[in-house]
Motif scaffolding. Structure first.
Motif, PDB file in Angstrom:
ATOM      1  N   ALA A  32      33.996   8.943  61.500  1.00  0.00           N
ATOM      2  CA  ALA A  32      33.294   9.513  62.656  1.00  0.00           C
ATOM      3  C   ALA A  32      34.099  10.592  63.354  1.00  0.00           C
ATOM      4  CB  ALA A  32      32.971   8.407  63.663  1.00  0.00           C
ATOM      5  N   GLY A  38      40.020   8.267  67.026  1.00  0.00           N
ATOM      6  CA  GLY A  38      40.279   7.984  65.624  1.00  0.00           C
ATOM      7  C   GLY A  38      41.681   7.476  65.350  1.00  0.00           C
ATOM      8  N   GLY A  68      37.296  12.564  61.668  1.00  0.00           N
ATOM      9  CA  GLY A  68      36.930  11.760  60.507  1.00  0.00           C
ATOM     10  C   GLY A  68      37.087  12.531  59.210  1.00  0.00           C
ATOM     11  N   HIS A 251      28.473  10.232  64.671  1.00  0.00           N
ATOM     12  CA  HIS A 251      28.970   9.026  64.013  1.00  0.00           C
ATOM     13  C   HIS A 251      28.338   8.812  62.643  1.00  0.00           C
ATOM     14  CE1 HIS A 251      30.035   7.205  68.216  1.00  0.00           C
ATOM     15  NE2 HIS A 251      30.893   8.138  67.824  1.00  0.00           N
ATOM     16  N   HIS A 253      25.198   8.648  61.472  1.00  0.00           N
ATOM     17  CA  HIS A 253      24.090   7.694  61.370  1.00  0.00           C
ATOM     18  C   HIS A 253      23.121   8.258  60.332  1.00  0.00           C
ATOM     19  CE1 HIS A 253      21.524   4.566  63.626  1.00  0.00           C
ATOM     20  NE2 HIS A 253      20.927   4.843  62.480  1.00  0.00           N
ATOM     21  N   TYR A 265      32.646   0.945  57.049  1.00  0.00           N
ATOM     22  CA  TYR A 265      32.794   1.930  58.121  1.00  0.00           C
ATOM     23  C   TYR A 265      33.826   1.480  59.144  1.00  0.00           C
ATOM     24  CZ  TYR A 265      30.960   5.561  61.303  1.00  0.00           C
ATOM     25  OH  TYR A 265      30.805   6.661  62.097  1.00  0.00           O
ATOM     26  N   HIS A 267      35.375   1.998  62.379  1.00  0.00           N
ATOM     27  CA  HIS A 267      34.825   2.762  63.499  1.00  0.00           C
ATOM     28  C   HIS A 267      35.511   2.292  64.773  1.00  0.00           C
ATOM     29  CE1 HIS A 267      32.135   5.339  65.536  1.00  0.00           C
ATOM     30  NE2 HIS A 267      31.060   4.584  65.624  1.00  0.00           N
ATOM     31  N   VAL A 272      26.575   3.345  66.354  1.00  0.00           N
ATOM     32  CA  VAL A 272      26.677   4.508  65.471  1.00  0.00           C
ATOM     33  C   VAL A 272      25.722   5.559  66.034  1.00  0.00           C
ATOM     34  CG1 VAL A 272      26.475   5.337  63.094  1.00  0.00           C
ATOM     35  CG2 VAL A 272      27.201   2.980  63.530  1.00  0.00           C
ATOM     36  N   THR A 294      25.358  -1.086  55.724  1.00  0.00           N
ATOM     37  CA  THR A 294      26.594  -0.680  56.388  1.00  0.00           C
ATOM     38  C   THR A 294      27.320  -1.857  57.012  1.00  0.00           C
ATOM     39  OG1 THR A 294      25.684   1.517  56.854  1.00  0.00           O
ATOM     40  CG2 THR A 294      27.542   0.792  58.205  1.00  0.00           C
ATOM     41  N   VAL A 296      30.421  -2.370  59.635  1.00  0.00           N
ATOM     42  CA  VAL A 296      31.246  -1.674  60.617  1.00  0.00           C
ATOM     43  C   VAL A 296      32.410  -2.564  61.038  1.00  0.00           C
ATOM     44  CG1 VAL A 296      31.314  -0.776  62.981  1.00  0.00           C
ATOM     45  CG2 VAL A 296      29.399  -0.193  61.487  1.00  0.00           C
ATOM     46  N   ALA A 298      35.159  -2.669  63.894  1.00  0.00           N
ATOM     47  CA  ALA A 298      35.377  -2.023  65.186  1.00  0.00           C
ATOM     48  C   ALA A 298      36.224  -2.903  66.091  1.00  0.00           C
ATOM     49  CB  ALA A 298      34.039  -1.729  65.863  1.00  0.00           C
TER      50      ALA A 298
END
Length: 361
Positions: A32, A38, A68, A251, A253, A265, A267, A272, A294, A296, A298
């Protein structure tokens, strides 16, 4: 898990219940936009790309916008663990000259410094990215149309004002002012490969990533409007002004091609968000069936509140710390050091994947 939370779409959750998660299950890794946020993903990047994903030796599509894109290109370098460590150090230490009478550095200065840093980082190594045996990099940029076709003192603010209003009405209306251009790696002498996502959602062009356009494409993908200058007339691409890929795809999507496998992902948040201009439009932050495959990874919001200033590193830290570079570096270094827990907890979970801790995306 205390620092990491795992979210997944419906198809990804079904896969985890039946098979767990193995390196050869993953066909796409998105990166992203989000600037300093990041940084928090550095430990995960080093472990995923340096140790876990290479076990599969299969084609994996690495799709990135802005920071990203820099992360995804770094993953393809030889000894990517060391390269990610350098990216972290260089990003934390970045500093820009603020001219007398100004509150922030000029876009010209930031762009020149950024181009210099990209050359120091990737100079002489672009072939490592383009010729990786298994991983294909896709760098997302935003190309201006109509009044935004060239950058200008009045054209740029007028164009982005129109883009903001258009996007508020409907996301697809944004494509009247900005189109998605993806610079993608291809086999030698071959046409660009098919992108790992459906492009019918938004006006999209594909350009072969090469030694001639790698640096300007990557710089364009990181060129935040009004913070950096646009990159004009990238070799091999349609003429015009190119900006941060996060404007069209903040992000990422995207409707990923399900035949490629799972989308893993890393993130910095659960949501997203489609485009940069959608940040203030919470109704566009919801998950859709496009993210069915997906997974994620996080940080837990409660864990984030234990970091310096109770948040992830972000661009607001530049004015927050002003000329106190050492204080900002300490705060960001502390956050990244604490983020090692994200990688450690994911590695532990993979040893015995427990679907019960995976939350709906």
């Amino acid at each position: 898990m205390r620092a990491l939370r795992i979210y997944a779409g419906a198809a990804a959750r079904a896969h985890l219940r039946q098979h767990g998660l193995r390196p050869h299950d993953v066909g796409v890794v998105p990166g992203a936009a989000g600037g300093p946020k990041g940084l928090i993903l550095g430990p995960l990047d080093r472990w995923l790309f340096g140790h876990w994903l290479p076990q599969a030796q299969r084609t994996v599509h690495l799709v990135g916008a802005s920071i990203g894109a820099w992360r995804m290109a770094t993953a393809c370098l030889h000894d990517c663990v060391a390269a990610f460590e350098r990216l972290q150090r260089d990003y934390i230490a970045q500093d820009y000259v603020v001219e007398p009478g100004r509150t922030r550095p000029t876009p010209q200065h930031v762009s020149a410094a950024f181009a210099h840093n990209l050359q120091l980082f990737f100079g002489g190594r672009v072939h490592e990215v383009l010729q990786h045996p298994h991983w294909r990099v896709h760098i997302v940029t935003a190309r201006g149309r109509h009044v935004l076709a060239r950058e200008g003192r009045w054209r740029t603010p007028l164009g982005y004002a129109a883009a903001y209003v258009s996007n508020a009405v409907h996301r697809r209306a944004l494509q009247a002012w900005l189109e998605r251009v993806v610079f993608t790696t291809a086999a030698a002498g071959a046409a660009p490969p098919e992108l790992p996502f459906d492009t019918r959602d938004y006006r999209t062009r594909t350009v072969t990533l090469s030694a001639d356009n790698f640096m300007p494409a990557l710089q364009a993908s990181c060129s935040i409007p009004f913070v950096l200058q646009a990159v004009h007339d990238i070799p091999g691409a349609p003429p015009g002004a190119y900006w941060d890929g996060g404007i069209t795809d903040y992000h990422l999507h995207l409707r990923w091609r399900p035949e490629l496998g799972l989308v893993l992902y890393p993130h910095f948040q659960r949501h997203v968000v489609p485009g940069w201009l959608d940040k203030a439009l919470p109704w566009r932050h919801r998950a859709t069936d496009a993210l069915a495959h997906t997974l994620v990874l996080a940080p837990d919001p409660q864990w984030v509140r234990t970091l310096p200033n109770g948040k992830l590193p972000d661009r607001s830290d530049f004015p927050r710390y002003g000329r106190d570079l050492a204080a900002r570096m300490r705060a960001w270094t502390t956050a990244v050091r604490e983020a090692q827990r994200l990688a450690d907890e994911f590695e532990t979970w993979l040893q015995r994947p427990d679907p019960s801790v995976v939350e709906p995306l």
